[in-house]
Scaffold this motif. Structure first.
Motif, short mmCIF file in Angstrom:
data_model
loop_
_atom_site.label_atom_id
_atom_site.label_comp_id
_atom_site.label_asym_id
_atom_site.label_seq_id
_atom_site.Cartn_x
_atom_site.Cartn_y
_atom_site.Cartn_z
N TRP A 111 73.45 84.56 9.56
CA TRP A 111 72.87 83.92 8.38
C TRP A 111 71.77 84.75 7.70
CZ3 TRP A 111 72.31 78.66 11.31
CH2 TRP A 111 73.56 78.05 11.41
N SER A 112 71.42 85.93 8.22
CA SER A 112 70.39 86.76 7.60
C SER A 112 70.78 87.11 6.17
CB SER A 112 70.19 88.05 8.40
OG SER A 112 69.67 87.77 9.68
N VAL A 113 69.77 87.12 5.30
CA VAL A 113 69.95 87.45 3.89
C VAL A 113 71.17 86.69 3.33
CG1 VAL A 113 69.96 89.29 2.15
CG2 VAL A 113 68.99 89.74 4.40
N TYR A 114 71.21 85.41 3.69
CA TYR A 114 72.25 84.48 3.19
C TYR A 114 73.67 84.93 3.55
CZ TYR A 114 68.16 83.06 0.57
OH TYR A 114 66.88 82.67 0.23
N GLY A 115 73.80 85.60 4.68
CA GLY A 115 75.12 86.03 5.13
C GLY A 115 75.62 87.29 4.46
N SER A 116 74.70 88.15 4.02
CA SER A 116 75.11 89.37 3.31
C SER A 116 75.99 90.27 4.18
CB SER A 116 73.90 90.15 2.82
OG SER A 116 73.12 90.61 3.92
N GLY A 117 75.79 90.24 5.49
CA GLY A 117 76.62 91.04 6.39
C GLY A 117 78.06 90.55 6.47
N TYR A 118 78.27 89.35 5.97
CA TYR A 118 79.61 88.74 5.95
C TYR A 118 80.03 88.46 4.50
CZ TYR A 118 79.34 88.11 10.99
OH TYR A 118 79.26 88.32 12.35
N VAL A 119 79.58 89.31 3.58
CA VAL A 119 79.92 89.23 2.16
C VAL A 119 79.53 87.87 1.57
CG1 VAL A 119 81.66 89.88 0.45
CG2 VAL A 119 81.92 90.65 2.80
N PHE A 120 78.44 87.30 2.04
CA PHE A 120 77.90 86.02 1.58
C PHE A 120 78.83 84.83 1.82
CE2 PHE A 120 75.67 89.31 -0.82
CZ PHE A 120 74.36 89.00 -0.49
N ILE A 121 79.85 85.02 2.63
CA ILE A 121 80.74 83.90 2.96
C ILE A 121 79.96 82.77 3.64
CG2 ILE A 121 82.71 83.21 4.41
CD1 ILE A 121 83.93 85.97 3.72
N PRO A 122 78.98 83.04 4.54
CA PRO A 122 78.23 81.94 5.13
C PRO A 122 77.45 81.09 4.12
CG PRO A 122 78.01 83.88 6.48
CD PRO A 122 78.68 84.31 5.20
N LEU A 123 77.14 81.64 2.97
CA LEU A 123 76.45 80.88 1.93
C LEU A 123 77.43 80.04 1.11
CD1 LEU A 123 73.85 80.22 0.34
CD2 LEU A 123 74.31 82.25 -1.05
N VAL A 124 78.57 80.59 0.81
CA VAL A 124 79.55 79.91 -0.04
C VAL A 124 80.39 78.90 0.74
CG1 VAL A 124 81.57 80.28 -1.53
CG2 VAL A 124 79.63 81.88 -1.62
N LEU A 125 80.70 79.21 1.98
CA LEU A 125 81.61 78.38 2.78
C LEU A 125 81.15 76.93 2.94
CD1 LEU A 125 84.35 78.71 4.11
CD2 LEU A 125 83.17 79.27 6.24
N PRO A 126 79.90 76.67 3.27
CA PRO A 126 79.52 75.26 3.41
C PRO A 126 79.61 74.49 2.09
CG PRO A 126 77.58 76.65 3.66
CD PRO A 126 78.78 77.55 3.62
N LEU A 127 79.35 75.15 0.98
CA LEU A 127 79.49 74.49 -0.31
C LEU A 127 80.95 74.12 -0.58
CD1 LEU A 127 77.08 76.78 -2.35
CD2 LEU A 127 76.60 74.50 -1.41
#
Length: 145
Positions: A111-127
């Motif tokens: 979840w660091s930097v809104y999931g930047s290491g995972y192409v921000f998928i952790p930020l978009v996925l819950p939405l």
């Protein structure tokens, strides 16, 4: 609609189309977060216990969310909402803290930097997960299994 062994109509599945894709992405993220946290904890837990524990927590959240999205009952529907809401909160809090105070997270988490290491998928996925759950509610009268 198919019939169950008791002769009553089986509930239709919300696991189709975009729902299948959503579940697949959750499953992949669950595997990725689990693998990442396992390697981090085994190799260097003492270097960043907070970051690596958060990665393991994220893995558990993704695993439970994946299962909850697959299951179709009022209980699992509530579990899906709870885990996905917790996921969004985690991404927002850890993401913000990792930007505001980088010393807290010298080693990256999912979840660091809104999931930047995972192409921000952790930020978009819950939405997307919340949108999907809202569009496909489970009646409270359905079973608890």
């Amino acid at each position: 609609m198919t019939q169950s062994d008791t002769g009553t109509p089986a509930p239709s599945s919300r696991v189709s189309g975009i729902g299948r894709l959503l579940i697949a992405v959750y499953g992949v993220l669950a595997l990725a977060a689990t693998g990442r946290s396992f390697v981090q904890i085994v190799r260097a837990y003492d270097e960043a216990p907070l970051a690596y524990t958060l990665s393991a927590l994220a893995a558990v959240v993704y695993i439970v969310a994946t299962i909850a999205l697959i299951k179709r009952s009022a209980l699992w529907y509530r579990i899906a909402w709870t885990t996905i809401s917790f996921e969004l909160l985690g991404v927002l809090v850890v993401g913000t803290l990792s930007l505001v105070d980088p010393a807290l997270f010298q080693h990256a988490t999912v979840w660091s930097v809104y999931g930047s290491g995972y192409v921000f998928i952790p930020l978009v996925l819950p939405l997307l997960g919340m949108w999907w759950l809202r569009r496909h509610p489970v009646a409270l009268a359905e079973g608890r299994s």
